[in-house]
Design a protein around this motif. Sequence first.
Motif, mmCIF file in Angstrom:
data_model
loop_
_atom_site.group_PDB
_atom_site.id
_atom_site.type_symbol
_atom_site.label_atom_id
_atom_site.label_comp_id
_atom_site.label_asym_id
_atom_site.label_seq_id
_atom_site.Cartn_x
_atom_site.Cartn_y
_atom_site.Cartn_z
ATOM 1 N N ALA A 192 -2.857 -46.704 23.009
ATOM 2 C CA ALA A 192 -3.870 -45.978 22.241
ATOM 3 C C ALA A 192 -4.823 -46.905 21.502
ATOM 4 C CB ALA A 192 -3.200 -45.028 21.259
ATOM 5 N N GLY A 193 -4.687 -48.210 21.675
ATOM 6 C CA GLY A 193 -5.590 -49.133 21.007
ATOM 7 C C GLY A 193 -7.041 -48.856 21.375
ATOM 8 N N GLY A 194 -7.886 -48.681 20.379
ATOM 9 C CA GLY A 194 -9.282 -48.368 20.606
ATOM 10 C C GLY A 194 -9.552 -46.886 20.773
ATOM 11 N N PHE A 195 -8.494 -46.074 20.847
ATOM 12 C CA PHE A 195 -8.604 -44.622 20.955
ATOM 13 C C PHE A 195 -8.078 -43.966 19.684
ATOM 14 C CE2 PHE A 195 -8.288 -45.797 25.455
ATOM 15 C CZ PHE A 195 -9.096 -44.877 26.102
ATOM 16 N N SER A 196 -8.410 -42.708 19.518
ATOM 17 C CA SER A 196 -7.698 -41.837 18.592
ATOM 18 C C SER A 196 -6.599 -41.144 19.380
ATOM 19 C CB SER A 196 -8.654 -40.800 17.996
ATOM 20 O OG SER A 196 -7.928 -39.808 17.284
ATOM 21 N N LEU A 197 -5.337 -41.330 18.973
ATOM 22 C CA LEU A 197 -4.216 -40.690 19.662
ATOM 23 C C LEU A 197 -4.079 -39.273 19.112
ATOM 24 C CD1 LEU A 197 -1.876 -40.865 21.652
ATOM 25 C CD2 LEU A 197 -0.488 -41.907 19.851
ATOM 26 N N ASP A 198 -4.549 -38.302 19.869
ATOM 27 C CA ASP A 198 -4.638 -36.927 19.375
ATOM 28 C C ASP A 198 -3.317 -36.177 19.490
ATOM 29 O OD1 ASP A 198 -7.423 -37.321 18.983
ATOM 30 O OD2 ASP A 198 -7.779 -36.873 21.101
ATOM 31 N N GLU A 199 -2.563 -36.430 20.570
ATOM 32 C CA GLU A 199 -1.341 -35.654 20.793
ATOM 33 C C GLU A 199 -0.432 -36.372 21.784
ATOM 34 O OE1 GLU A 199 -0.370 -31.053 22.007
ATOM 35 O OE2 GLU A 199 -1.549 -32.233 23.428
ATOM 36 N N VAL A 200 0.873 -36.311 21.501
ATOM 37 C CA VAL A 200 1.902 -36.686 22.474
ATOM 38 C C VAL A 200 2.843 -35.485 22.563
ATOM 39 C CG1 VAL A 200 3.718 -38.302 23.108
ATOM 40 C CG2 VAL A 200 1.708 -39.129 21.851
ATOM 41 N N HIS A 201 2.733 -34.762 23.663
ATOM 42 C CA HIS A 201 3.434 -33.484 23.826
ATOM 43 C C HIS A 201 4.537 -33.627 24.865
ATOM 44 C CE1 HIS A 201 4.107 -29.190 24.405
ATOM 45 N NE2 HIS A 201 3.883 -29.346 25.702
ATOM 46 N N ALA A 202 5.778 -33.329 24.490
ATOM 47 C CA ALA A 202 6.908 -33.392 25.414
ATOM 48 C C ALA A 202 7.000 -32.090 26.208
ATOM 49 C CB ALA A 202 8.202 -33.637 24.653
ATOM 50 N N PHE A 203 7.233 -32.206 27.522
ATOM 51 C CA PHE A 203 7.405 -31.014 28.343
ATOM 52 C C PHE A 203 8.286 -31.355 29.547
ATOM 53 C CE2 PHE A 203 3.935 -33.166 30.388
ATOM 54 C CZ PHE A 203 3.914 -32.764 31.719
ATOM 55 N N GLU A 204 8.666 -30.339 30.288
ATOM 56 C CA GLU A 204 9.500 -30.505 31.478
ATOM 57 C C GLU A 204 8.781 -29.895 32.671
ATOM 58 O OE1 GLU A 204 13.276 -28.742 30.577
ATOM 59 O OE2 GLU A 204 13.902 -30.423 29.303
ATOM 60 N N GLU A 205 9.059 -30.449 33.857
ATOM 61 C CA GLU A 205 8.382 -29.992 35.065
ATOM 62 C C GLU A 205 9.286 -30.185 36.267
ATOM 63 O OE1 GLU A 205 3.946 -30.675 36.200
ATOM 64 O OE2 GLU A 205 5.069 -32.257 37.218
ATOM 65 N N GLY A 206 9.310 -29.212 37.158
ATOM 66 C CA GLY A 206 9.973 -29.356 38.447
ATOM 67 C C GLY A 206 11.486 -29.358 38.370
ATOM 68 N N ASP A 207 12.079 -29.819 39.472
ATOM 69 C CA ASP A 207 13.536 -29.872 39.566
ATOM 70 C C ASP A 207 14.088 -30.973 38.663
ATOM 71 O OD1 ASP A 207 13.471 -27.838 41.443
ATOM 72 O OD2 ASP A 207 13.309 -29.236 43.120
ATOM 73 N N LEU A 208 15.343 -30.902 38.398
ATOM 74 C CA LEU A 208 16.133 -31.839 37.586
ATOM 75 C C LEU A 208 16.301 -31.354 36.144
ATOM 76 C CD1 LEU A 208 17.686 -34.583 37.911
ATOM 77 C CD2 LEU A 208 15.562 -35.705 37.254
ATOM 78 N N PRO A 209 15.343 -31.006 35.328
ATOM 79 C CA PRO A 209 13.883 -31.141 35.486
ATOM 80 C C PRO A 209 13.411 -32.526 35.080
ATOM 81 C CG PRO A 209 14.354 -30.098 33.410
ATOM 82 C CD PRO A 209 15.696 -30.338 34.071
ATOM 83 N N ARG A 210 12.196 -32.881 35.554
ATOM 84 C CA ARG A 210 11.588 -34.122 35.087
ATOM 85 C C ARG A 210 11.149 -33.941 33.637
ATOM 86 N NH1 ARG A 210 9.358 -33.436 40.272
ATOM 87 N NH2 ARG A 210 7.549 -32.408 39.359
ATOM 88 N N ARG A 211 11.362 -34.958 32.838
ATOM 89 C CA ARG A 211 10.951 -34.919 31.434
ATOM 90 C C ARG A 211 9.765 -35.858 31.237
ATOM 91 N NH1 ARG A 211 16.880 -34.754 28.357
ATOM 92 N NH2 ARG A 211 17.428 -32.667 29.105
ATOM 93 N N LEU A 212 8.710 -35.309 30.661
ATOM 94 C CA LEU A 212 7.452 -36.033 30.571
ATOM 95 C C LEU A 212 6.834 -35.918 29.187
ATOM 96 C CD1 LEU A 212 7.324 -34.155 33.520
ATOM 97 C CD2 LEU A 212 5.649 -35.934 33.925
ATOM 98 N N TRP A 213 5.880 -36.821 28.954
ATOM 99 C CA TRP A 213 4.958 -36.691 27.835
ATOM 100 C C TRP A 213 3.563 -36.437 28.390
ATOM 101 C CZ3 TRP A 213 7.580 -41.565 25.777
ATOM 102 C CH2 TRP A 213 8.539 -41.236 24.801
ATOM 103 N N ARG A 214 2.844 -35.534 27.728
ATOM 104 C CA ARG A 214 1.413 -35.344 27.985
ATOM 105 C C ARG A 214 0.669 -35.954 26.810
ATOM 106 N NH1 ARG A 214 0.114 -29.575 27.236
ATOM 107 N NH2 ARG A 214 -0.430 -30.265 25.131
#
Length: 221
Positions: A192-214
């Motif tokens: 996020a250097g040089g950016f404004s970090l607006d959001e880090v959103h945790a969610f799940e998708e697909g089988d297993l399920p995969r765990r991600l950040w948006r």
Amino acid sequence: MTGDEQDLAEAQRAQWQSTYAVHPGMYGAEPSAPAVHAAAAFRTAGARDVLELGAGHGRDALYFARRGFTVQATDFSATGLEQLRRGALAQGTEGRVTTAVHDVREPLPLPDACVDAVFAHMLLCMALSTEEIRNLVDEVRRILRPGGTLVFTVRHTGDAHYGTGTSHGDDIWEHGGFAVHFFDRALVDSLAGGFSLDEVHAFEEGDLPRRLWRVTQTLPR
């Protein structure tokens, strides 16, 4: 890039080419949930044009085009991009979509401050080293206009596949022929250097399920 990194990169390119050839439109026609979020965020920010990195066969790029954005779609799979172009023709959005085969390990072939928004769904967590990821985000910062928005998603170290399978070092683990770089929060924050970090959103998708950040971050005006 070391010899081992080059070998892994070429193996992953071949894997994706083969996968798209055998399973055309493998992710379906509906947009991903992160793309729906991104389109709303881009519209709120006043964006008109979008660069999608790792567009694959184009479900999200085509969604952006249907929402009225001008879209530049890149991927290192020519097979996937050919399916994207056919989709654009079928949907009547070919006038708003351009494609280019590009490996994000190389500099983006675009001038400074030329796009309003960048989207990358699970592209940054492919078989890229930490250095390559940092270089890519530097390139995104370069080509975004002031006030531009970057939305990306990555699998994180809370995912069930993290720490299992074949290790390639640097938090990269391979399962079923696909290598994934799993992110910890420190890596997200460091990008996020040089950016404004607006959001880090945790969610799940697909089988297993995969765990991600948006992750949504904005370049200052």
